[in-house]
Write an enzyme that holds these catalytic residues in place. Structure first.
Site, PDB file in Angstrom:
ATOM      1  N   LEU A 184       0.792  -1.194  -0.052  1.00 14.07           N
ATOM      2  CA  LEU A 184      -0.131   0.057  -0.089  1.00 14.07           C
ATOM      3  C   LEU A 184       0.953   1.440   0.148  1.00 14.07           C
ATOM      4  O   LEU A 184       0.321   2.360   0.449  1.00 14.07           O
ATOM      5  CB  LEU A 184      -0.877   0.096   0.981  1.00 14.07           C
ATOM      6  N   CYS A 185       1.894   1.204  -0.534  1.00 19.09           N
ATOM      7  CA  CYS A 185       2.888   2.203  -0.625  1.00 19.09           C
ATOM      8  C   CYS A 185       3.024   2.991  -2.025  1.00 19.09           C
ATOM      9  O   CYS A 185       2.659   2.512  -2.888  1.00 19.09           O
ATOM     10  CB  CYS A 185       4.338   1.932  -0.258  1.00 19.09           C
ATOM     11  N   GLY A 186       3.302   4.376  -2.053  1.00 18.78           N
ATOM     12  CA  GLY A 186       3.292   5.069  -3.084  1.00 18.78           C
ATOM     13  C   GLY A 186       4.383   4.553  -3.926  1.00 18.78           C
ATOM     14  O   GLY A 186       4.281   4.683  -5.359  1.00 18.78           O
TER      15      GLY A 186
ATOM     16  N   THR B 293       5.111   1.105  -4.289  1.00 21.09           N
ATOM     17  CA  THR B 293       4.549  -0.141  -4.722  1.00 21.09           C
ATOM     18  C   THR B 293       4.685  -0.370  -6.238  1.00 21.09           C
ATOM     19  O   THR B 293       5.083  -1.566  -6.773  1.00 21.09           O
ATOM     20  CB  THR B 293       3.158  -0.471  -4.126  1.00 21.09           C
TER      21      THR B 293
END
Length: 181
Positions: free
Chosen positions: A51-53, A55
């Site tokens: 759920l990371c920018g 990803t």
């Protein structure tokens, strides 16, 4: 069995004789990922999060795996929830993101801690090898050379396909382990 720290020479700091090849991870499916199985091959070990920018870097990591895997590069994704609670899920959710959304085919470890007192032993070792280059966020990349030691580190903002990363990998693949005289 892992080697212990070497005795320091007068005036020299102690250096670990342990290499990355002495560690293992559990895969998402519960099977061992023994780094010893890759002895002599360069490794790119990356802490990941769904759920990371950053990803979308999974796509670039897969590109490296596709381009360099046959030449010996091993890419290993290591999910972690250490930064911003961005990997809250388990095997099913991580598999959905990595394998189904981004088409990842390189080995993926089960979720671990990469910092703090409960950090996976590989990450504790990496902290002694490169204490100024600790993961500060998701998608921190350690490049392990053929000798089993960290040869380069790339922060989360450096894309896997960045020229610096590709050049460092190519250098490891093209060169044999060189010993200084």
């Amino acid at each position: 069995m892992l080697a212990s720290a070497a005795s320091p020479a007068f005036g020299q700091p102690a250096m670990s004789t342990r290499t990355a090849y002495g560690f293992s991870f559990q895969s998402l499916q519960g099977e061992p990922i023994n780094l010893a199985d890759y002895t002599g091959k360069p490794l790119l070990i990356v802490n990941t999060a769904s759920l990371c920018g950053f990803t979308p870097q999974y796509a670039g990591l897969q590109e490296l795996w596709t381009k360099f895997g046959a030449r010996g590069l091993v890419v290993i994704g290591v999910p972690s929830n250490d930064f911003g609670n961005q990997e809250p899920g388990g095997e099913k959710e991580i598999t959905e993101t990595a394998h189904h959304q981004y088409g990842v085919s390189f080995p993926m470890a089960a979720k671990v801690d990469v910092r703090g007192p409960n950090a996976h032993p590989f990450y504790k070792w990496a902290a002694t090898e490169r204490p100024r280059d600790l993961p500060r966020w998701n998608f921190h990349k350690y490049l392990i050379g053929r000798d089993g030691h960290i040869v380069d580190v790339f922060a989360e903002r450096v894309e896997p396909t960045d020229t610096r990363v590709v050049t460092a990998i190519a250098r490891q693949l093209d060169g044999a382990v060189r010993l200084s005289n």
